[in-house]
Design an enzyme around this catalytic site. Structure first.
Site, PDB file in Angstrom:
ATOM      1  CG  PHE A   1      33.629  40.031  36.653  1.00  0.00           C
ATOM      2  CD1 PHE A   1      33.791  38.726  36.221  1.00  0.00           C
ATOM      3  CD2 PHE A   1      32.548  40.330  37.482  1.00  0.00           C
ATOM      4  CE1 PHE A   1      32.902  37.732  36.600  1.00  0.00           C
ATOM      5  CE2 PHE A   1      31.651  39.337  37.873  1.00  0.00           C
ATOM      6  CZ  PHE A   1      31.826  38.039  37.427  1.00  0.00           C
ATOM      7  CG  ASP A   2      40.550  42.541  33.600  1.00  0.00           C
ATOM      8  OD1 ASP A   2      41.047  43.660  33.790  1.00  0.00           O
ATOM      9  OD2 ASP A   2      40.640  41.929  32.517  1.00  0.00           O
ATOM     10  CB  ALA A   3      37.173  45.920  31.807  1.00  0.00           C
TER      11      ALA A   3
END
Ligand code: LAC
Length: 224
Positions: free
Chosen positions: A12-14
């Site tokens: 996941f991207d943050a």
């Protein structure tokens, strides 16, 4: 469409994917009444642009520096007098971004995938935001592009995920709320999911996400 069967990890991207950024505009509004939305939007746009600009010009400064510089630019552009204490307060708010409300239940529902983060955030920013949100125990890897000294969407940044996780690229699905980030991961050869929270138009640049959802709950319902 579900992910290929080979996928057993979700990266996941943050910011804008697991951690929300919208409430920054409330703090901006509190400090600069009438300018909150404009400041937070310009700040984020410039933050992303500065990261790209550094990578394209062969330079690197970490994302804390980038975030501070983008804030300074946005305040100058909007002619807002940002005192040092205000600057500190705005920057520190990055360390306390709340996860979107569905993050914890969605990660639980997606438990058959190894969950990880790959973000442009600096290692310290990521450690703190993850710890403050109470998500440490839920992620197998929290990876910062700082190790590669290039920013997403450079392919060298995405390569960190298979390297650090010891997996083939084909075993990893990449999930982001940022359409440019999805495009970057897709160009690098990952299966991708775009969390299109605002019902934005997709990028018109010849590569589409493999899956588009409105929330992580929808991702969990589709592939969990
Ligand atoms: C991230 C930002 C840029 O990489 O969304 O987390």
């Amino acid at each position: 469409m579900g992910p290929p069967r080979a996928i057993n990890a979700l990266v996941f991207d943050a910011y804008g994917t697991l951690f929300e950024l919208h409430s920054l505009s409330a703090l901006c509004e509190q400090l600069f009444p009438g300018q909150g939305a404009a400041l937070s939007q310009l700040w984020r746009a410039k933050q992303v642009e500065y990261a790209w600009l550094l990578t394209l010009t062969g330079r690197y400064e970490d994302f804390w520096y980038v975030t501070g510089s983008a804030l300074d630019f946005a305040c100058r552009m909007l002619r807002l007098p940002c005192e040092p204490a205000m600057r500190t307060r705005l920057l520190e708010a990055y360390l306390h971004r709340k996860p979107y409300p569905e993050v914890v239940p969605a990660l639980k529902a997606l438990s058959r995938y190894t969950p990880a983060i790959l973000s442009n955030g600096s290692p310290r920013m990521l450690q703190e935001v993850v710890a403050n949100a109470g998500l440490q125990g839920m992620l197998s890897h929290v990876m910062s592009v700082d190790e590669a000294k290039v920013y997403k969407p450079s392919p060298y940044a995405y390569q960190l995920a298979p390297q650090k996780m010891g997996l083939n690229k084909s075993a990893i699905g990449f999930v982001s709320g940022n359409s440019w980030d999805v495009l970057g991961a897709r160009a690098c050869g990952f299966w991708t999911c775009w969390v299109n929270r605002d019902d934005s138009p997709g990028e018109v640049l010849g590569l589409s996400p493999d899956l588009i959802v409105r929330s992580l709950t929808e991702l969990a319902d589709s592939v969990g």
